[in-house]
Design a protein around this motif. Structure first.
Motif, PDB file in Angstrom:
ATOM      1  N   THR A 190       0.778  -0.970   0.079  1.00 36.56           N
ATOM      2  CA  THR A 190      -0.131  -0.106  -0.094  1.00 36.56           C
ATOM      3  C   THR A 190       0.977   1.446   0.117  1.00 36.56           C
ATOM      4  OG1 THR A 190      -1.661  -1.284   1.221  1.00 36.56           O
ATOM      5  CG2 THR A 190      -1.836   1.058   1.008  1.00 36.56           C
ATOM      6  N   TYR A 191       1.950   1.293   0.734  1.00 34.66           N
ATOM      7  CA  TYR A 191       3.053   2.197   0.750  1.00 34.66           C
ATOM      8  C   TYR A 191       3.552   2.521  -0.748  1.00 34.66           C
ATOM      9  CZ  TYR A 191       7.291   4.718   1.544  1.00 34.66           C
ATOM     10  OH  TYR A 191       8.220   5.887   1.554  1.00 34.66           O
ATOM     11  N   ARG A 192       3.850   1.593  -1.466  1.00 35.20           N
ATOM     12  CA  ARG A 192       4.163   1.483  -2.812  1.00 35.20           C
ATOM     13  C   ARG A 192       3.144   2.224  -3.680  1.00 35.20           C
ATOM     14  NH1 ARG A 192       6.501  -3.596  -1.474  1.00 35.20           N
ATOM     15  NH2 ARG A 192       8.642  -3.614  -1.487  1.00 35.20           N
ATOM     16  N   LYS A 193       1.805   2.141  -3.729  1.00 34.91           N
ATOM     17  CA  LYS A 193       0.753   2.663  -4.225  1.00 34.91           C
ATOM     18  C   LYS A 193       0.636   4.029  -3.806  1.00 34.91           C
ATOM     19  CE  LYS A 193      -2.254  -1.472  -4.808  1.00 34.91           C
ATOM     20  NZ  LYS A 193      -3.201  -2.133  -4.206  1.00 34.91           N
ATOM     21  N   ALA A 194       0.833   4.407  -2.324  1.00 33.85           N
ATOM     22  CA  ALA A 194       0.850   5.691  -2.150  1.00 33.85           C
ATOM     23  C   ALA A 194       1.824   6.743  -2.852  1.00 33.85           C
ATOM     24  CB  ALA A 194       0.751   5.939  -0.577  1.00 33.85           C
ATOM     25  N   LYS A 195       3.333   6.132  -2.619  1.00 33.83           N
ATOM     26  CA  LYS A 195       4.226   6.726  -3.366  1.00 33.83           C
ATOM     27  C   LYS A 195       4.134   6.866  -4.764  1.00 33.83           C
ATOM     28  CE  LYS A 195       7.638   8.002  -1.446  1.00 33.83           C
ATOM     29  NZ  LYS A 195       7.855   9.463  -0.940  1.00 33.83           N
ATOM     30  N   GLY A 197       1.520   7.631  -6.442  1.00 36.69           N
ATOM     31  CA  GLY A 197       0.360   8.446  -6.791  1.00 36.69           C
ATOM     32  C   GLY A 197      -0.918   8.247  -6.462  1.00 36.69           C
ATOM     33  N   ASP A 198      -1.383   7.042  -5.913  1.00 36.84           N
ATOM     34  CA  ASP A 198      -2.604   6.617  -5.773  1.00 36.84           C
ATOM     35  C   ASP A 198      -3.244   7.491  -4.717  1.00 36.84           C
ATOM     36  OD1 ASP A 198      -5.285   5.249  -5.197  1.00 36.84           O
ATOM     37  OD2 ASP A 198      -4.410   3.319  -4.858  1.00 36.84           O
ATOM     38  N   ALA A 199      -4.464   8.042  -4.744  1.00 38.72           N
ATOM     39  CA  ALA A 199      -4.760   9.225  -3.938  1.00 38.72           C
ATOM     40  C   ALA A 199      -5.532   8.166  -2.755  1.00 38.72           C
ATOM     41  CB  ALA A 199      -5.816   9.835  -4.669  1.00 38.72           C
ATOM     42  N   GLY A 200      -6.129   7.242  -2.714  1.00 37.40           N
ATOM     43  CA  GLY A 200      -6.738   6.372  -1.779  1.00 37.40           C
ATOM     44  C   GLY A 200      -5.974   5.612  -0.858  1.00 37.40           C
ATOM     45  N   ALA A 201      -4.685   5.446  -1.449  1.00 36.50           N
ATOM     46  CA  ALA A 201      -3.795   4.765  -0.719  1.00 36.50           C
ATOM     47  C   ALA A 201      -3.183   5.322   0.563  1.00 36.50           C
ATOM     48  CB  ALA A 201      -2.473   4.432  -1.382  1.00 36.50           C
ATOM     49  N   ALA A 202      -3.264   6.808   0.669  1.00 38.39           N
ATOM     50  CA  ALA A 202      -2.653   7.178   2.010  1.00 38.39           C
ATOM     51  C   ALA A 202      -3.712   6.999   2.850  1.00 38.39           C
ATOM     52  CB  ALA A 202      -2.986   8.897   1.465  1.00 38.39           C
ATOM     53  N   GLY A 203      -5.285   7.222   2.710  1.00 35.78           N
ATOM     54  CA  GLY A 203      -6.185   6.614   3.743  1.00 35.78           C
ATOM     55  C   GLY A 203      -5.914   5.237   4.102  1.00 35.78           C
ATOM     56  N   GLN A 204      -5.809   4.541   3.276  1.00 39.57           N
ATOM     57  CA  GLN A 204      -5.372   3.037   3.393  1.00 39.57           C
ATOM     58  C   GLN A 204      -4.252   2.950   4.582  1.00 39.57           C
ATOM     59  OE1 GLN A 204      -5.168   1.139  -0.078  1.00 39.57           O
ATOM     60  NE2 GLN A 204      -7.366   0.935  -0.565  1.00 39.57           N
ATOM     61  N   LEU A 205      -3.138   3.706   4.203  1.00 40.59           N
ATOM     62  CA  LEU A 205      -2.077   3.649   5.149  1.00 40.59           C
ATOM     63  C   LEU A 205      -2.445   4.078   6.498  1.00 40.59           C
ATOM     64  CD1 LEU A 205       0.766   5.051   2.943  1.00 40.59           C
ATOM     65  CD2 LEU A 205       0.757   2.830   3.742  1.00 40.59           C
ATOM     66  N   ARG A 206      -3.087   4.999   6.638  1.00 39.97           N
ATOM     67  CA  ARG A 206      -3.373   5.575   8.095  1.00 39.97           C
ATOM     68  C   ARG A 206      -4.191   4.439   8.746  1.00 39.97           C
ATOM     69  NH1 ARG A 206      -4.202  10.329   5.203  1.00 39.97           N
ATOM     70  NH2 ARG A 206      -6.620  10.042   4.983  1.00 39.97           N
ATOM     71  N   LEU A 207      -5.270   3.742   7.999  1.00 39.77           N
ATOM     72  CA  LEU A 207      -6.081   2.838   8.566  1.00 39.77           C
ATOM     73  C   LEU A 207      -5.145   1.538   8.938  1.00 39.77           C
ATOM     74  CD1 LEU A 207      -8.848   1.642   9.466  1.00 39.77           C
ATOM     75  CD2 LEU A 207      -8.933   0.865   7.092  1.00 39.77           C
ATOM     76  N   LEU A 208      -4.376   1.120   7.814  1.00 38.81           N
ATOM     77  CA  LEU A 208      -3.595   0.047   8.444  1.00 38.81           C
ATOM     78  C   LEU A 208      -2.679   0.265   9.597  1.00 38.81           C
ATOM     79  CD1 LEU A 208      -2.283  -0.924   4.806  1.00 38.81           C
ATOM     80  CD2 LEU A 208      -4.039  -2.300   6.096  1.00 38.81           C
ATOM     81  N   HIS A 209      -2.131   1.302   9.501  1.00 43.15           N
ATOM     82  CA  HIS A 209      -1.055   1.818  10.720  1.00 43.15           C
ATOM     83  C   HIS A 209      -1.980   1.902  12.010  1.00 43.15           C
ATOM     84  CE1 HIS A 209       2.096   3.545  13.032  1.00 43.15           C
ATOM     85  NE2 HIS A 209       1.264   4.508  13.272  1.00 43.15           N
ATOM     86  N   ARG A 210      -3.183   2.141  11.948  1.00 39.38           N
ATOM     87  CA  ARG A 210      -4.029   2.413  13.230  1.00 39.38           C
ATOM     88  C   ARG A 210      -4.124   1.045  13.917  1.00 39.38           C
ATOM     89  NH1 ARG A 210      -8.375   5.893  11.487  1.00 39.38           N
ATOM     90  NH2 ARG A 210      -6.734   7.391  11.231  1.00 39.38           N
ATOM     91  N   ILE A 211      -4.543   0.203  13.111  1.00 36.75           N
ATOM     92  CA  ILE A 211      -4.987  -1.261  13.306  1.00 36.75           C
ATOM     93  C   ILE A 211      -3.715  -1.972  13.772  1.00 36.75           C
ATOM     94  CG2 ILE A 211      -5.635  -3.544  12.227  1.00 36.75           C
ATOM     95  CD1 ILE A 211      -7.543  -1.782  10.284  1.00 36.75           C
ATOM     96  N   PRO A 240      10.254   0.818   1.843  1.00 32.86           N
ATOM     97  CA  PRO A 240       9.062  -0.380   1.381  1.00 32.86           C
ATOM     98  C   PRO A 240       9.809  -1.681   1.690  1.00 32.86           C
ATOM     99  CG  PRO A 240       9.393   1.086  -0.542  1.00 32.86           C
ATOM    100  CD  PRO A 240      10.535   1.473   0.493  1.00 32.86           C
ATOM    101  N   GLY A 241      10.980  -1.831   1.530  1.00 31.93           N
ATOM    102  CA  GLY A 241      11.582  -3.155   1.575  1.00 31.93           C
ATOM    103  C   GLY A 241      12.000  -3.379   3.127  1.00 31.93           C
ATOM    104  N   GLN A 242      12.306  -2.442   4.109  1.00 35.67           N
ATOM    105  CA  GLN A 242      12.337  -2.615   5.452  1.00 35.67           C
ATOM    106  C   GLN A 242      10.985  -2.729   6.064  1.00 35.67           C
ATOM    107  OE1 GLN A 242      13.832   1.175   6.611  1.00 35.67           O
ATOM    108  NE2 GLN A 242      16.028   0.450   6.479  1.00 35.67           N
ATOM    109  N   LEU A 243      10.006  -2.132   5.458  1.00 33.60           N
ATOM    110  CA  LEU A 243       8.483  -2.336   6.144  1.00 33.60           C
ATOM    111  C   LEU A 243       8.034  -3.817   5.544  1.00 33.60           C
ATOM    112  CD1 LEU A 243       6.983   0.715   4.617  1.00 33.60           C
ATOM    113  CD2 LEU A 243       6.861   0.110   7.066  1.00 33.60           C
ATOM    114  N   ALA A 244       8.503  -4.403   4.566  1.00 29.88           N
ATOM    115  CA  ALA A 244       8.226  -5.820   4.239  1.00 29.88           C
ATOM    116  C   ALA A 244       9.036  -6.778   5.077  1.00 29.88           C
ATOM    117  CB  ALA A 244       8.497  -6.271   2.711  1.00 29.88           C
ATOM    118  N   MET A 245      10.323  -6.451   5.155  1.00 28.05           N
ATOM    119  CA  MET A 245      11.248  -7.209   5.970  1.00 28.05           C
ATOM    120  C   MET A 245      10.719  -7.361   7.452  1.00 28.05           C
ATOM    121  SD  MET A 245      15.296  -6.862   6.872  1.00 28.05           S
ATOM    122  CE  MET A 245      14.992  -5.501   7.647  1.00 28.05           C
ATOM    123  N   PHE A 246      10.424  -6.216   8.128  1.00 21.85           N
ATOM    124  CA  PHE A 246      10.186  -6.314   9.631  1.00 21.85           C
ATOM    125  C   PHE A 246       8.779  -7.036   9.634  1.00 21.85           C
ATOM    126  CE2 PHE A 246      12.636  -2.216  10.189  1.00 21.85           C
ATOM    127  CZ  PHE A 246      13.774  -2.770  10.266  1.00 21.85           C
TER     128      PHE A 246
END
Length: 159
Positions: A30-35, A37-51, A136-142
């Protein structure tokens, strides 16, 4: 009484660790999508982080219940698999708390997914903007390390 704690331990593992495992795995794509230019991905990132953050904190109940079972009721005292599984679950929780969640926070800042007033740490924002190529690689690795630790823990509980 120990059966009740075993039930609680298993149910909390399913209900709290499961969502964290899924959201941490979904964050990097989702981070890759947000970077990208996907406009909806930023909201998804916030939700995923919150969860990840909320369920991650609540998931501390799982190793606590495991320790109560291990030392309070003597369940599996002679079986080293339970000791190793308990240790791995504590390590997994520490990986989530000290590696996954802060990396997600840096990802939110780097993707400009934080709302105004939500980021009082300007140093963190500057740091995230300068080093986003490996993020992105660090996020996936962790997330993978966190999920692998829980997978091994689950196997050790049933072997």
């Amino acid at each position: 009484m120990s059966h009740f704690f075993v039930f609680l331990h298993v149910v909390t593992a399913i209900l709290f660790i499961g969502p964290v495992a899924v959201t941490t795995s979904m964050f990097a794509p989702t981070y890759r999508k947000a970077k990208g230019g996907d406009a909806g991905a930023a909201g998804q990132l916030r939700l995923l982080h919150r969860i990840s953050r909320l369920y991650g904190m609540i998931s501390l109940v799982v190793p606590v219940l495991g320790l109560i079972l291990l030392f309070g009721f003597g369940e599996g005292k002679g079986e080293y698999g339970f000791h190793i599984a308990t240790l791995l679950s504590i390590i997994a929780w520490a990986v989530l708390l000290f590696l996954v969640i802060p990396s997600q926070r840096r990802g939110l800042v780097a993707a400009n997914a934080l709302e105004a007033g939500d980021n009082p740490f300007t140093d963190e924002a500057a740091k995230a903007r300068t080093n986003t190529t490996k993020l992105p690689g660090q996020l996936a690795m962790f997330a993978g390390i966190f999920n692998l630790l829980w997978f091994v823990t689950a196997i050790l509980m049933f072997v």
